[in-house]
Structure formats: C-alpha cells, structure tokens
Design a protein around this motif. Structure first.
Motif, PDB file in Angstrom:
ATOM      1  N   MET A 112       8.034 -10.216  10.814  1.00  0.00           N
ATOM      2  CA  MET A 112       7.003 -10.185  10.180  1.00  0.00           C
ATOM      3  C   MET A 112       7.175  -8.826   9.518  1.00  0.00           C
ATOM      4  SD  MET A 112       5.348 -12.258  10.584  1.00  0.00           S
ATOM      5  CE  MET A 112       5.517 -13.784  10.983  1.00  0.00           C
ATOM      6  N   GLY A 113       7.367  -8.019   9.763  1.00  0.00           N
ATOM      7  CA  GLY A 113       8.091  -5.860   9.437  1.00  0.00           C
ATOM      8  C   GLY A 113       7.183  -5.613   8.578  1.00  0.00           C
ATOM      9  N   CYS A 114       6.234  -4.836   9.658  1.00  0.00           N
ATOM     10  CA  CYS A 114       4.934  -5.108   9.333  1.00  0.00           C
ATOM     11  C   CYS A 114       5.793  -2.771   9.740  1.00  0.00           C
ATOM     12  CB  CYS A 114       3.487  -4.721  10.334  1.00  0.00           C
ATOM     13  SG  CYS A 114       2.883  -5.628  10.099  1.00  0.00           S
ATOM     14  N   LYS A 115       5.419  -1.467   8.731  1.00  0.00           N
ATOM     15  CA  LYS A 115       6.251  -1.196   9.060  1.00  0.00           C
ATOM     16  C   LYS A 115       5.820   0.080   9.735  1.00  0.00           C
ATOM     17  CE  LYS A 115       7.317  -0.740   3.952  1.00  0.00           C
ATOM     18  NZ  LYS A 115       7.450   0.350   2.487  1.00  0.00           N
ATOM     19  N   PHE A 216      -8.091  -2.458   2.574  1.00  0.00           N
ATOM     20  CA  PHE A 216      -9.100  -2.844   2.057  1.00  0.00           C
ATOM     21  C   PHE A 216      -8.531  -3.263   0.689  1.00  0.00           C
ATOM     22  CE2 PHE A 216      -8.745   0.863  -0.431  1.00  0.00           C
ATOM     23  CZ  PHE A 216      -8.571   0.545  -1.784  1.00  0.00           C
ATOM     24  N   SER A 217      -7.489  -3.125   0.773  1.00  0.00           N
ATOM     25  CA  SER A 217      -7.220  -3.478  -1.177  1.00  0.00           C
ATOM     26  C   SER A 217      -5.253  -4.363  -1.044  1.00  0.00           C
ATOM     27  CB  SER A 217      -6.511  -3.108  -2.359  1.00  0.00           C
ATOM     28  OG  SER A 217      -5.949  -1.720  -2.054  1.00  0.00           O
ATOM     29  N   ASP A 218      -4.954  -5.398  -1.603  1.00  0.00           N
ATOM     30  CA  ASP A 218      -3.558  -5.771  -1.448  1.00  0.00           C
ATOM     31  C   ASP A 218      -3.031  -4.684  -2.177  1.00  0.00           C
ATOM     32  OD1 ASP A 218      -4.810  -8.580  -0.419  1.00  0.00           O
ATOM     33  OD2 ASP A 218      -5.563  -8.934  -2.833  1.00  0.00           O
ATOM     34  N   GLU A 219      -2.986  -4.671  -3.166  1.00  0.00           N
ATOM     35  CA  GLU A 219      -1.965  -3.559  -2.829  1.00  0.00           C
ATOM     36  C   GLU A 219      -1.840  -2.056  -2.453  1.00  0.00           C
ATOM     37  OE1 GLU A 219      -4.678  -4.227  -5.063  1.00  0.00           O
ATOM     38  OE2 GLU A 219      -3.781  -5.622  -6.413  1.00  0.00           O
ATOM     39  N   LYS A 220      -2.443  -1.946  -1.700  1.00  0.00           N
ATOM     40  CA  LYS A 220      -2.315  -1.045  -0.113  1.00  0.00           C
ATOM     41  C   LYS A 220      -1.579  -1.511   0.946  1.00  0.00           C
ATOM     42  CE  LYS A 220      -5.006   3.117  -0.484  1.00  0.00           C
ATOM     43  NZ  LYS A 220      -5.334   4.313   0.344  1.00  0.00           N
ATOM     44  N   ILE A 224       2.339  -1.595   3.386  1.00  0.00           N
ATOM     45  CA  ILE A 224       2.511  -1.325   4.989  1.00  0.00           C
ATOM     46  C   ILE A 224       3.260  -2.512   5.576  1.00  0.00           C
ATOM     47  CG2 ILE A 224       1.825   1.028   5.126  1.00  0.00           C
ATOM     48  CD1 ILE A 224      -0.903  -0.591   6.083  1.00  0.00           C
ATOM     49  N   MET A 225       2.902  -3.534   5.263  1.00  0.00           N
ATOM     50  CA  MET A 225       2.803  -5.630   5.677  1.00  0.00           C
ATOM     51  C   MET A 225       2.854  -6.056   4.244  1.00  0.00           C
ATOM     52  SD  MET A 225      -0.710  -5.354   8.203  1.00  0.00           S
ATOM     53  CE  MET A 225      -0.392  -6.866   8.593  1.00  0.00           C
ATOM     54  N   PRO A 226       4.091  -6.614   4.947  1.00  0.00           N
ATOM     55  CA  PRO A 226       5.292  -7.525   3.946  1.00  0.00           C
ATOM     56  C   PRO A 226       4.190  -9.374   3.580  1.00  0.00           C
ATOM     57  CG  PRO A 226       6.924  -6.306   5.052  1.00  0.00           C
ATOM     58  CD  PRO A 226       5.377  -6.454   5.508  1.00  0.00           C
ATOM     59  N   ILE A 227       2.775  -9.333   4.938  1.00  0.00           N
ATOM     60  CA  ILE A 227       2.964 -10.337   4.781  1.00  0.00           C
ATOM     61  C   ILE A 227       1.331 -10.431   3.645  1.00  0.00           C
ATOM     62  CG2 ILE A 227       0.871  -9.631   6.392  1.00  0.00           C
ATOM     63  CD1 ILE A 227       2.651 -13.487   6.470  1.00  0.00           C
ATOM     64  N   ALA A 228       1.230  -9.846   3.148  1.00  0.00           N
ATOM     65  CA  ALA A 228       0.517  -9.199   2.228  1.00  0.00           C
ATOM     66  C   ALA A 228       0.857 -10.399   0.987  1.00  0.00           C
ATOM     67  CB  ALA A 228       0.088  -7.983   1.980  1.00  0.00           C
TER      68      ALA A 228
END
Length: 343
Positions: A112-115, A216-220, A224-228
């Motif tokens: 998942m690649g979460c930083k 709280f936003s897709d940009e943020k 840190i989370m590629p799944i976004a």
C-alpha cells in the motif's frame, strides 16, 4: 501437504468422511490443536491409523518463534514468527486490565506504500493463508499464558487486500470449536479499499471497522498514502456510511498526527466537518518515527489542541496510548531491522 489450520470444521469433517473416518474426529483434533497440542502422537484419543493418515496429508502450521521481545515499560510482547518458507512476520501482544489483545499481520510485507509505516518499505512478499493468520493468535495465547480476548488486524499487510483469507480467518477464529473469540472483539483496519469495504458491509458482521484516514482532503492524503490516488475521501466516507447502515456498528477513523503535515488547527476543524453526524470515533495516533523517512511526531501541546478541537465539534476522540516503544512495536519496524541484521 496441507496446513490443517486452513480448514474449517466442516471441511475437515468432509475429509474424514471421504477417507473412511468418523466425522466427529475432526472436532477432537481441533480440540487438541486449540489446547496447544501440535504433535499428532500426543493426541491421546485419536486412533493410530488416523494419526498416520494425518501425518501423510496435513501439517499443523504453527510458526517457529524466532524472537520474543518484552517491553520493560508496559509488558507488551512482540513476536517475530517464521513460517515454513522462511518468511518472517510479527505480532504484538498487549496486556490491558480488560484482557489480552493481539495485533496480527495479514500479509508478509505490504504494497500500500503508506509513508508512515515500516511494513510497506520492502513491498508485499505474499498473502498469509487463513491458517497462518490464525496461528498468530494460537501462539500468542501460548506465549502470554492466558486467553486472548481481543484481536486487531492492524499488523503488517492490508487485510482487505487479502480479502478471502481474512474472511475465512474471521469465521474460524469466531467458531465455538476453536478460539471462540466474538466478532465484537475483533477490529479490522484498512487504508480504504472501497469495493472491499462494501463487500465486507454486505456480510453484516459485528466486527469493528477501522479506517486509516490521516487527512481531511485528498490532496493532503495523497502526500502520505498512495491509495488516495485511487479512492477519494468522499468515496471512502460513502462506503463507511453504507457499512454503518448495514451493520449498525460504529466506525473508527485512525489519524496519524505528523508534525507540520496534518496536525494544524485547521486540519482538526476540517476533519470534524467531514465526519460530523457520522456514527464514528477518531483515534489519534502520534506518528511512529522511523529512520527511512523524515516524518516527526507533534508536540504534546499540539496533540492536545487537535484533540480538543475535535471534542468541541462533537467528535468522539481518543489519543492512542503508545505500547512497546522500547521494542520497536510499531508495524514492520522489528521485522525490517531483524532481516537487515541477519544479512
């Protein structure tokens, strides 16, 4: 050879009948296994002829205990477990006044690649079978010498990326012939694979669903989370509302606080706004600092301010108590350092 822990009672009963044995033997065998007898020769009420058949067809997939580390701070125990193919995973036993909880892995590594997570640094090696997931609870019970009362699928791996094996595990671990751990005592954590959240909701189980939200936003969130990049927060929240409607269960939103990234007062107010009116709870997690990135945890004051803003906006919130800080108890840290030291 098949892992006996991958079988439900009904599947083993069917095997017994197909091989000229009485179906009731299946329950006897599982009774031995769940009472920590993992050698067929020690199963006293099993006929020798059946023991030979079992040896020819099945192994009992209890992993080798590579290391057990115990925290001097709070008694948390972290297990490094090695499977037959040499792969290592980790599980954590946390002791509370209300009982023993175990945090278990569902994959070797994670894609998942979460930083903020060490378990994803080497990528996903393979899925764990339902029996390999189950074996962590069985061996955890032996190590702590007491019943495991709560399970958290929050170790290495994304549970919904290994959906079928995790669903079968939930069935077996809940069964009265096995560990008999109620669904309400099980939490499944996901980074937000929307179709699988909906599929899980349709099963109308009583487990607690935890969503790794962290922004709280897709940009943020994309930072840190590629799944976004695949599923938006709106899609995730819609799936969560569907889950609540189908199950009546409260959702937990996990929010790792990263200094200067998502810990500001405006972040807190915006988070409260998107969650307002939902049957949910926010679990604030000061980020675990790992040497592979520069993410830092906020100060105690910033954490408290963030918590207070959520509370003042009607959002139920707690700050996760850090367990096992002196033994690398966060996801993937110990496995990675162990593998590196063994090279």
């Amino acid at each position: 050879m098949k892992n006996l822990l991958d079988f439900t009672l009904e599947e083993l009963q069917s095997w017994m009948k197909e091989n000229g044995e009485s179906a009731f033997r299946a329950k006897q065998i599982f009774s031995w296994i769940y009472n920590e007898v993992w050698n067929y020769d020690d199963m006293k009420n099993i006929p020798n002829s059946l023991k030979h058949k079992l040896k020819d067809n099945f192994y009992i997939g209890i992993p080798k205990i590579e290391e057990v580390y115990e925290s001097s701070l709070d008694g948390t125990k972290k297990m490094l477990l090695r499977f037959n193919d040499g792969n290592i995973i980790e599980s954590v036993i946390m002791q509370y006044k209300h009982g023993n909880s175990i945090c278990i892995s569902t994959q070797v590594g994670c894609r998942m690649g979460c930083k903020f997570c060490a378990s994803t640094l080497g990528g996903r090696v393979r899925d764990l079978t339902c029996g390999e997931i189950l074996s962590q609870v069985i061996i955890g019970k032996k190590i702590c010498g007491d019943r495991i009362s709560n399970i958290v699928l929050m170790g290495s791996g994304e549970p919904l990326d290994n959906f079928d094996n995790v669903m079968k595990f939930l069935k077996i671990v809940n069964a009265d012939y096995g560990l008999n751990i109620g669904q309400r005592h099980i939490t499944l954590s996901t980074c937000g694979i929307v179709p699988k959240i909906i599929e899980l909701a349709d099963k109308e189980m009583s487990i607690t669903l935890a969503i790794s939200l962290h922004a709280f936003s897709d940009e943020k969130r994309k930072e840190i989370m590629p799944i976004a990049n695949k599923y938006s927060i709106t899609e995730i929240l819609d799936a969560c509302r569907y889950y609540i409607d189908k199950t009546g269960r409260r959702i937990t939103f996990e929010y790792s606080l990263v200094s200067g990234v998502n810990d500001g007062k405006e972040d807190a107010r915006s988070l409260a706004k998107i969650l307002k009116g939902m049957l949910c709870h926010v679990n604030l997690i000061p980020v675990n600092e790992i040497k592979e990135n520069t993410l830092k945890r906020p100060s105690k004051k910033v954490i408290e301010e963030f918590e207070e803003i959520l509370k003042s906006n009607g959002i139920e919130v707690t700050v996760r108590r850090e367990m096992g800080a002196d033994i690398n108890a966060a996801c993937g840290q110990l496995r990675k350092s162990y593998i590196e030291s063994a090279k």
